[in-house]
Write a protein that holds these residues in place. Sequence first.
Motif, PDB file in Angstrom:
ATOM      1  N   ASN A  29      41.420  41.673  33.680  1.00 51.14           N
ATOM      2  CA  ASN A  29      40.958  42.093  35.005  1.00 51.14           C
ATOM      3  C   ASN A  29      40.125  41.016  35.696  1.00 51.14           C
ATOM      4  O   ASN A  29      39.608  41.242  36.771  1.00 51.14           O
ATOM      5  CB  ASN A  29      40.148  43.386  34.906  1.00 51.14           C
ATOM      6  CG  ASN A  29      38.901  43.208  34.068  1.00 51.14           C
ATOM      7  OD1 ASN A  29      38.813  42.289  33.274  1.00 51.14           O
ATOM      8  ND2 ASN A  29      37.939  44.089  34.235  1.00 51.14           N
ATOM      9  N   ASN A  31      39.907  37.298  37.462  1.00 49.48           N
ATOM     10  CA  ASN A  31      40.655  36.212  38.070  1.00 49.48           C
ATOM     11  C   ASN A  31      39.644  35.190  38.572  1.00 49.48           C
ATOM     12  O   ASN A  31      39.032  35.382  39.619  1.00 49.48           O
ATOM     13  CB  ASN A  31      41.519  36.735  39.220  1.00 49.48           C
ATOM     14  CG  ASN A  31      42.367  35.651  39.824  1.00 49.48           C
ATOM     15  OD1 ASN A  31      42.278  34.494  39.446  1.00 49.48           O
ATOM     16  ND2 ASN A  31      43.194  36.022  40.772  1.00 49.48           N
ATOM     17  N   GLY A  34      40.017  33.828  42.381  1.00 53.76           N
ATOM     18  CA  GLY A  34      40.078  34.702  43.541  1.00 53.76           C
ATOM     19  C   GLY A  34      41.473  35.272  43.712  1.00 53.76           C
ATOM     20  O   GLY A  34      42.380  35.002  42.938  1.00 53.76           O
ATOM     21  N   THR A  35      41.645  36.080  44.720  1.00 52.72           N
ATOM     22  CA  THR A  35      42.923  36.721  44.975  1.00 52.72           C
ATOM     23  C   THR A  35      43.546  36.129  46.228  1.00 52.72           C
ATOM     24  O   THR A  35      42.892  36.027  47.256  1.00 52.72           O
ATOM     25  CB  THR A  35      42.730  38.237  45.172  1.00 52.72           C
ATOM     26  OG1 THR A  35      42.105  38.760  44.009  1.00 52.72           O
ATOM     27  CG2 THR A  35      44.057  38.940  45.378  1.00 52.72           C
ATOM     28  N   ARG A  37      46.636  36.777  48.629  1.00 52.35           N
ATOM     29  CA  ARG A  37      47.730  37.668  49.001  1.00 52.35           C
ATOM     30  C   ARG A  37      48.653  36.907  49.959  1.00 52.35           C
ATOM     31  O   ARG A  37      48.227  36.450  51.008  1.00 52.35           O
ATOM     32  CB  ARG A  37      47.191  38.927  49.653  1.00 52.35           C
ATOM     33  CG  ARG A  37      46.290  39.710  48.723  1.00 52.35           C
ATOM     34  CD  ARG A  37      45.807  40.980  49.391  1.00 52.35           C
ATOM     35  NE  ARG A  37      44.760  41.600  48.650  1.00 52.35           N
ATOM     36  CZ  ARG A  37      44.957  42.447  47.642  1.00 52.35           C
ATOM     37  NH1 ARG A  37      46.167  42.751  47.282  1.00 52.35           N
ATOM     38  NH2 ARG A  37      43.940  42.979  47.001  1.00 52.35           N
TER      39      ARG A  37
END
Length: 65
Positions: A29, A31, A34-35, A37
Amino acid sequence: MQQILAEPAWAKKLNDEDRRGLTALFWSNINPYGTFRLDMDKRLDLGLPVSVPHPRFAEATAAAS
């Protein structure tokens, strides 16, 4: 979970493969980057295209052709 795994009774039951299997529970869970999209159906609005400057010297023009 750390307290249970620190008990000697569990330390004797778990081998290296078992511990590697538990690693995913703790790190899946997270990262660190960062994420991001991505919407592949939209284009980026990068503004107007910039013109490329012409070569400064005649030698550069001859080398390019």
